[in-house]
Write a protein that holds these residues in place. Sequence first.
Motif, PDB file in Angstrom:
ATOM      1  N   GLN A 152      20.804   2.542 -17.733  1.00 31.41           N
ATOM      2  CA  GLN A 152      20.549   2.150 -16.273  1.00 31.41           C
ATOM      3  C   GLN A 152      19.460   2.715 -15.377  1.00 31.41           C
ATOM      4  OE1 GLN A 152      25.117   2.940 -15.790  1.00 31.41           O
ATOM      5  NE2 GLN A 152      24.305   2.309 -13.807  1.00 31.41           N
ATOM      6  N   GLU A 228      17.133  -4.009 -10.959  1.00 26.91           N
ATOM      7  CA  GLU A 228      17.434  -4.215 -12.228  1.00 26.91           C
ATOM      8  C   GLU A 228      15.972  -3.730 -13.284  1.00 26.91           C
ATOM      9  OE1 GLU A 228      18.372  -8.400 -13.191  1.00 26.91           O
ATOM     10  OE2 GLU A 228      20.250  -7.972 -12.406  1.00 26.91           O
ATOM     11  N   ASN A 233      19.645  -4.147 -16.847  1.00 25.87           N
ATOM     12  CA  ASN A 233      20.519  -2.811 -16.362  1.00 25.87           C
ATOM     13  C   ASN A 233      20.128  -2.832 -15.240  1.00 25.87           C
ATOM     14  OD1 ASN A 233      21.400  -2.337 -19.166  1.00 25.87           O
ATOM     15  ND2 ASN A 233      19.265  -1.903 -19.500  1.00 25.87           N
ATOM     16  N   SER A 234      21.315  -2.382 -14.220  1.00 23.55           N
ATOM     17  CA  SER A 234      21.051  -2.189 -12.875  1.00 23.55           C
ATOM     18  C   SER A 234      21.079  -0.900 -12.693  1.00 23.55           C
ATOM     19  CB  SER A 234      21.714  -3.175 -11.690  1.00 23.55           C
ATOM     20  OG  SER A 234      23.282  -2.749 -12.031  1.00 23.55           O
ATOM     21  N   PRO A 238      25.314  -1.068 -16.297  1.00 30.27           N
ATOM     22  CA  PRO A 238      24.679  -1.577 -17.687  1.00 30.27           C
ATOM     23  C   PRO A 238      24.732  -2.984 -17.744  1.00 30.27           C
ATOM     24  CG  PRO A 238      26.121   0.364 -18.236  1.00 30.27           C
ATOM     25  CD  PRO A 238      26.367  -0.117 -16.849  1.00 30.27           C
TER      26      PRO A 238
END
Length: 281
Positions: A152, A228, A233-234, A238
């Motif tokens: 992330q 993101e 993935n933010s 994930p």
Amino acid sequence: MRLPLHFALAVLLVNLAVCEEEASVRIEPYVEKVPANHLKFYLHFSEPMERGDAFRFLRLIEINDSGKELVEVPEPFREVELWDETFTRMTLWFHPGRQKPGVNLNVEIGPILEEGKTYRLEISPDWKTESGAKLGGALAKTIEAAEPDSEQPDPTAWGSGYGINARGQSVILIHTGETLDPESARRRIQIFIEGKAMEFDVRSNQLAFVPPQKKVDSFRVVIDPRLEDLAGNSVARPFNLDLDSNPNFQERTDPVELFFPRKIKFSEDSKFPGKVEKKKN
């Protein structure tokens, strides 16, 4: 009523001139290396494009070191046309089902990109604009697939600096540590100086903005957790989260706030690498 011959000829010549003009396209992200589980490109056109059959004009091929085509990648795209309100920006998704390990399409067909291989996204010059103009200029983007990214984004690790942008302006830089999804960055990040929101440029692993004065005592950055990276993935979670293995995972819902209290002074010989793209309101 019949049009005078000279008027009809004038209209025909205007139409021919319009059709002979070339439109242009630029492809984001601008980086040459992306994670093997990369998800999206953004196609920015200089004018509205014909729609409804866009994927006929797009293909992804694997190439060798000399740029020669080795094989066309089968079914790489999520074939849904996603346009902005001006029909000048198309979001081009790789099929998420092929990019997620263990999902049916990923198992049956395989991933779209393989680490260590080189690919070229090609746009056909036969794709025309609404006005009938052809596409000109660079109609391809070469990318190298790097190691898949499952981490992330971590804004708490971001740093700052200063430089000069491509327009010769002094800018403050925010180093994000990895390449973020450019449209996500424009939508999910806000930068404030004394309560005033700053417009910023997005380029690779940096954000750049022109401050209102030469000396900056502090600035604040607010990050929506939906921000993101290139692999989806933010900050919140994930992209490929396995809840069976992580049943107690808590998705982040509150924004991240960063404060940069140190003073930043510009030097005349500062350099900002590369051309930057201006944020759209």
